[in-house]
Design a protein around this motif. Structure first.
Motif, short mmCIF file in Angstrom:
data_model
loop_
_atom_site.label_atom_id
_atom_site.label_comp_id
_atom_site.label_asym_id
_atom_site.label_seq_id
_atom_site.Cartn_x
_atom_site.Cartn_y
_atom_site.Cartn_z
N ALA A 53 -45.25 11.90 -27.71
CA ALA A 53 -45.95 10.62 -28.61
C ALA A 53 -44.86 9.56 -28.73
O ALA A 53 -44.03 10.53 -29.94
CB ALA A 53 -46.95 10.42 -29.32
N GLY A 54 -44.42 8.37 -28.61
CA GLY A 54 -42.71 7.76 -29.26
C GLY A 54 -41.72 7.60 -28.68
O GLY A 54 -41.04 7.11 -29.37
N TYR A 55 -41.34 8.40 -28.27
CA TYR A 55 -40.61 8.42 -26.92
C TYR A 55 -40.26 8.01 -26.24
O TYR A 55 -41.55 7.55 -25.36
CB TYR A 55 -40.32 9.51 -26.64
N THR A 56 -39.78 6.71 -26.02
CA THR A 56 -39.54 5.79 -25.12
C THR A 56 -39.25 6.49 -24.14
O THR A 56 -37.10 6.91 -24.15
CB THR A 56 -38.99 4.38 -25.56
N ALA A 57 -37.84 5.88 -22.75
CA ALA A 57 -37.49 6.24 -21.92
C ALA A 57 -35.53 4.93 -22.16
O ALA A 57 -36.07 3.67 -22.18
CB ALA A 57 -37.53 5.54 -20.30
N VAL A 58 -34.80 5.75 -22.36
CA VAL A 58 -33.61 4.84 -22.92
C VAL A 58 -32.57 4.79 -21.69
O VAL A 58 -31.49 4.16 -21.58
CB VAL A 58 -32.48 5.59 -24.13
N PHE A 59 -32.54 5.83 -20.72
CA PHE A 59 -30.81 6.22 -19.54
C PHE A 59 -31.67 7.65 -18.51
O PHE A 59 -32.63 8.13 -18.79
CB PHE A 59 -30.69 7.31 -20.84
N LYS A 133 -36.52 8.31 -30.04
CA LYS A 133 -37.24 8.14 -30.72
C LYS A 133 -36.38 8.51 -32.06
O LYS A 133 -36.36 9.23 -32.73
CB LYS A 133 -38.53 9.77 -30.42
N GLY A 134 -37.03 7.28 -32.58
CA GLY A 134 -35.45 7.03 -34.05
C GLY A 134 -34.49 7.24 -33.40
O GLY A 134 -33.54 6.84 -32.34
N ASP A 135 -33.92 8.43 -34.16
CA ASP A 135 -32.86 9.56 -33.75
C ASP A 135 -31.89 10.76 -32.95
O ASP A 135 -31.49 11.43 -32.78
CB ASP A 135 -31.47 9.95 -35.14
N ASP A 136 -33.48 11.29 -32.42
CA ASP A 136 -33.48 12.19 -31.67
C ASP A 136 -33.79 11.64 -29.77
O ASP A 136 -34.41 10.65 -29.73
CB ASP A 136 -35.15 13.00 -31.78
N TYR A 137 -33.34 12.81 -29.17
CA TYR A 137 -33.61 12.18 -27.98
C TYR A 137 -33.50 13.67 -27.32
O TYR A 137 -33.74 14.34 -27.45
CB TYR A 137 -31.96 12.00 -27.90
N LEU A 138 -34.92 13.11 -25.92
CA LEU A 138 -35.20 14.45 -25.15
C LEU A 138 -34.61 14.19 -23.92
O LEU A 138 -34.44 13.13 -23.86
CB LEU A 138 -36.52 14.33 -25.10
N VAL A 139 -35.12 14.94 -23.36
CA VAL A 139 -33.85 14.80 -22.20
C VAL A 139 -34.75 15.82 -21.18
O VAL A 139 -35.38 16.83 -21.22
CB VAL A 139 -32.54 16.39 -21.59
N ARG A 140 -35.18 14.91 -19.60
CA ARG A 140 -36.33 15.87 -18.60
C ARG A 140 -35.07 15.76 -17.83
O ARG A 140 -34.25 14.08 -17.24
CB ARG A 140 -38.08 14.94 -18.68
N MET A 141 -35.28 16.63 -16.32
CA MET A 141 -34.36 16.92 -15.50
C MET A 141 -35.60 16.81 -13.92
O MET A 141 -36.08 18.07 -14.40
CB MET A 141 -33.97 17.99 -15.19
N LEU A 142 -34.69 16.38 -13.39
CA LEU A 142 -35.77 16.18 -11.77
C LEU A 142 -34.50 16.86 -10.95
O LEU A 142 -33.90 16.70 -11.01
CB LEU A 142 -36.21 15.01 -10.97
N TYR A 143 -35.23 17.44 -9.84
CA TYR A 143 -34.56 18.30 -9.17
C TYR A 143 -35.43 18.22 -7.90
O TYR A 143 -36.17 18.87 -7.43
CB TYR A 143 -34.41 19.67 -9.40
N ASN A 144 -34.58 16.98 -6.95
CA ASN A 144 -35.59 17.02 -5.70
C ASN A 144 -36.77 16.41 -5.67
O ASN A 144 -37.81 16.44 -5.30
CB ASN A 144 -35.58 17.99 -4.54
N GLU A 145 -36.66 15.41 -6.83
CA GLU A 145 -38.09 14.73 -7.40
C GLU A 145 -39.27 15.40 -8.08
O GLU A 145 -40.17 15.12 -8.16
CB GLU A 145 -38.02 13.73 -6.47
#
Length: 176
Positions: A53-59, A133-145
């Motif tokens: 909640a509160g995180y938006t895709a930026v990259f 979300k603010g100054d916090d960043y989360l990263v998710r990885m997809l490998y072959n979708e």
């Protein structure tokens, strides 16, 4: 955007860590690394975990072989060869690339589960999605979708999550 720069730096580090011969398109390497395995998406995008909640895709950054179906429009992602996907997948210890050949022992299908056709099939791809979300960043990885965990030792934001705090990834990949 200033905090996304470390994600780019981490990606650049991994790409520059590829052996020099990994980017050589000479016929010797094309034959040894190439594959004609049919590509099959690893997961239906509708089943991906939602960002907290509160995180938006930026990259989104995608490294993919020709013909890949990815979340980027083709201009954001770089089309590469198995020559680059295989070493990158191996450096990141992605599924199917974890078991190295035993030094001094000839590699065979009987003594090692590693298969180039699985690590870098036609249209194979690695994608990182960054959420803010603010100054916090989360990263998710997809490998072959397919959503996959980062290498062992990297701690997700919660048990079973495919999201990782950017600071945790920098630490995990010795970039902090």
């Amino acid at each position: 955007m200033k905090r996304v720069t470390p994600v780019l730096a981490l990606g650049a580090l991994l790409l520059t860590a590829l052996p020099a011969h990994a980017t050589d398109n000479g016929p010797a390497h094309r034959d040894s690394y190439g594959t004609k395995a049919v590509y099959s998406p690893g997961q239906n995008p509708r089943t991906y975990q939602q960002a907290p909640a509160g995180y938006t895709a930026v990259f989104t950054e995608n490294v993919s072989r020709h013909g890949s179906r990815s979340a980027t429009d083709g201009e954001d992602g770089d089309t590469v060869l198995a020559l680059q996907i295989i070493p990158l997948a191996t450096l990141m210890r992605l599924p199917g690339s974890e078991k190295a050949a035993t030094p001094g022992r000839t590699y065979t299908y009987a003594n090692n589960p590693w298969r180039g056709a699985e690590v870098a099939s036609l249209a194979s791809n690695i994608q990182w999605d960054v959420f803010r979300k603010g100054d916090d960043y989360l990263v998710r990885m997809l490998y072959n979708e397919k959503e996959v965990a980062f290498k062992a030792g990297c701690k997700p934001v919660s048990k079973g999550s495919k999201f990782y705090d950017l600071d945790e990834l920098e630490k995990c990949f010795d970039r902090s």
